[in-house]
Design a protein around this motif. Structure first.
Motif, PDB file in Angstrom:
ATOM      1  N   PRO A  87       0.800  -1.223   0.000  1.00 36.72           N
ATOM      2  CA  PRO A  87       0.000   0.000   0.000  1.00 36.72           C
ATOM      3  C   PRO A  87       0.835   1.277   0.000  1.00 36.72           C
ATOM      4  CG  PRO A  87      -0.968  -1.596   1.490  1.00 36.72           C
ATOM      5  CD  PRO A  87       0.337  -2.180   1.030  1.00 36.72           C
ATOM      6  N   GLU A 105       2.044   1.675  -3.638  1.00 39.46           N
ATOM      7  CA  GLU A 105       0.955   2.028  -4.552  1.00 39.46           C
ATOM      8  C   GLU A 105       0.439   3.440  -4.296  1.00 39.46           C
ATOM      9  OE1 GLU A 105      -1.901  -1.112  -4.139  1.00 39.46           O
ATOM     10  OE2 GLU A 105      -0.908  -2.344  -5.665  1.00 39.46           O
ATOM     11  N   GLU A 106       0.378   3.844  -3.030  1.00 40.15           N
ATOM     12  CA  GLU A 106      -0.083   5.206  -2.736  1.00 40.15           C
ATOM     13  C   GLU A 106       0.910   6.248  -3.227  1.00 40.15           C
ATOM     14  OE1 GLU A 106      -3.204   6.078  -1.577  1.00 40.15           O
ATOM     15  OE2 GLU A 106      -3.369   3.975  -2.147  1.00 40.15           O
ATOM     16  N   ARG A 119      -1.875   7.945  -5.488  1.00 43.72           N
ATOM     17  CA  ARG A 119      -2.385   9.092  -4.746  1.00 43.72           C
ATOM     18  C   ARG A 119      -1.273  10.081  -4.394  1.00 43.72           C
ATOM     19  NH1 ARG A 119      -6.734   5.481  -5.180  1.00 43.72           N
ATOM     20  NH2 ARG A 119      -5.429   4.073  -3.963  1.00 43.72           N
ATOM     21  N   SER A 174     -11.176   1.284  -4.135  1.00 36.90           N
ATOM     22  CA  SER A 174     -10.337   2.479  -4.288  1.00 36.90           C
ATOM     23  C   SER A 174     -10.999   3.752  -3.790  1.00 36.90           C
ATOM     24  CB  SER A 174      -9.945   2.640  -5.760  1.00 36.90           C
ATOM     25  OG  SER A 174      -9.111   3.739  -5.962  1.00 36.90           O
ATOM     26  N   ILE A 228     -10.258   4.933  -0.136  1.00 38.45           N
ATOM     27  CA  ILE A 228      -8.844   5.282  -0.018  1.00 38.45           C
ATOM     28  C   ILE A 228      -8.607   6.670  -0.613  1.00 38.45           C
ATOM     29  CG2 ILE A 228      -6.502   4.611  -0.659  1.00 38.45           C
ATOM     30  CD1 ILE A 228      -7.536   1.709  -0.847  1.00 38.45           C
ATOM     31  N   ARG A 262      -7.459  10.678   1.045  1.00 39.72           N
ATOM     32  CA  ARG A 262      -6.496  11.637   0.479  1.00 39.72           C
ATOM     33  C   ARG A 262      -7.178  12.966   0.178  1.00 39.72           C
ATOM     34  NH1 ARG A 262      -3.415  15.002  -1.322  1.00 39.72           N
ATOM     35  NH2 ARG A 262      -1.641  14.653  -2.721  1.00 39.72           N
ATOM     36  N   LEU A 288      -0.938  12.456   2.043  1.00 35.79           N
ATOM     37  CA  LEU A 288      -0.823  11.071   1.594  1.00 35.79           C
ATOM     38  C   LEU A 288      -0.927  10.053   2.719  1.00 35.79           C
ATOM     39  CD1 LEU A 288      -0.360   9.461  -1.024  1.00 35.79           C
ATOM     40  CD2 LEU A 288       2.094   9.565  -0.575  1.00 35.79           C
ATOM     41  N   SER A 295      -4.324   8.239   3.207  1.00 38.08           N
ATOM     42  CA  SER A 295      -4.699   7.221   2.219  1.00 38.08           C
ATOM     43  C   SER A 295      -3.836   5.969   2.376  1.00 38.08           C
ATOM     44  CB  SER A 295      -4.588   7.778   0.794  1.00 38.08           C
ATOM     45  OG  SER A 295      -3.257   8.099   0.456  1.00 38.08           O
ATOM     46  N   ILE A 296      -2.577   6.133   2.810  1.00 39.03           N
ATOM     47  CA  ILE A 296      -1.739   4.959   3.079  1.00 39.03           C
ATOM     48  C   ILE A 296      -2.348   4.121   4.199  1.00 39.03           C
ATOM     49  CG2 ILE A 296       0.485   4.221   4.017  1.00 39.03           C
ATOM     50  CD1 ILE A 296       1.785   6.535   2.527  1.00 39.03           C
ATOM     51  N   HIS A 318      -5.505   2.409   3.038  1.00 46.82           N
ATOM     52  CA  HIS A 318      -5.160   1.310   2.131  1.00 46.82           C
ATOM     53  C   HIS A 318      -4.641   0.112   2.921  1.00 46.82           C
ATOM     54  CE1 HIS A 318      -3.418   0.416  -2.150  1.00 46.82           C
ATOM     55  NE2 HIS A 318      -3.915  -0.665  -1.579  1.00 46.82           N
TER      56      HIS A 318
END
Length: 252
Positions: A156, A159-160, A164, A211, A214, A218, A224, A227-228, A231
């Motif tokens: 995660p 990907e973030e 994001r 998604s 998540i 953000r 950020l 959202s991490i 996730h």
């Protein structure tokens, strides 16, 4: 360093805008796709009629996303102010709390969405790509825990940073006339691209459902970390299920 005295005639100067945009994201996405294709070639041919070797599963799953995230961070260092400023990445307890709240919402949405989606497509087609890899794939405790920690915590983060973080910042940089429309465009585009980038067409609708909370984390905080956390929380139960499956404790 103390803030300048307003009476001195000098105004406080903030960081310069970053000099990377959608091109940087496209390079990172191309890196992700190329690495996903190139790493298995380096690992050698797949054994015919046998389960994939454990190192094949682990490296083939973990390496592409980590390498792409490193490239994303390098763009912020070379063409911007570094990941902390450019990707809005900072440690705040309120962001952790917000991420946890949106993570709970995500778990609810994911659970309901996964149930509806499984009923629609059938249980035999409901496995994700990673679930299918570890199914009937014996793993040592070390390998299974490594996979679990990656899916729950490290994946995660990577990907973030990509979606994001880098993509979000690239879209916001376009302004879209007003700042609020830039944030909304960043939310919508990152949500769609995140779902599509998993290259699992059958699961794209479900990935969109996953998604949204998540991305909302953000959008709500503007940073950020939230959202991490959302996730990671959303990934915990699926990662745990894969861990138990890989260890042969349960069969899903």
């Amino acid at each position: 360093m103390p803030d300048p005295d307003p009476r001195s005639g000098f105004a406080e100067v903030g960081p310069a805008p970053h000099r990377w945009g959608l091109g940087a994201f496209l390079v990172v996405e191309a890196t992700l796709l190329a690495t996903a294709a190139f790493v298995p070639a380096l690992l050698g041919p797949k054994p015919l009629g046998q389960p994939l070797p454990v190192h094949y599963v682990l490296i083939g799953t973990i390496a592409p996303t980590m390498i792409a995230a490193v490239v994303a961070v390098l763009f912020t260092v070379v063409r911007g102010n570094g990941p902390w400023l450019d990707l809005r990445l900072s440690w705040r307890w309120e962001d952790v709390q917000t991420g946890l709240r949106f993570g709970v919402l995500g778990l609810i949405c994911t659970s309901v969405g996964a149930f509806v989606w499984t009923q629609a497509v059938g249980e035999d087609r409901a496995d994700s790509a990673i679930s299918a890899l570890v199914k009937d794939q014996p793993m040592s405790v070390t390998a299974a825990v490594t996979m679990f920690l990656y899916l729950w915590l490290l994946g995660p983060i990577c990907e973030e940073i990509i979606y994001r973080g880098l993509l979000w910042g690239a879209v916001e940089r376009l302004h879209w006339g007003q700042e609020k429309w830039g944030r909304l465009a960043a939310f919508l585009l990152s949500t769609g691209v995140f779902a599509a980038s998993h290259l699992e067409p059958l699961r794209t609708t479900l990935l969109l459902v996953i998604s949204v909370p998540i991305g909302l984390a953000r959008l709500y905080t503007g940073r950020l970390l939230s959202s991490i956390i959302a996730h990671q929380m959303n990934n915990f139960l699926p990662a745990l299920a894969i861990l138990l499956t890989a260890l042969g404790v349960v069969s899903f």
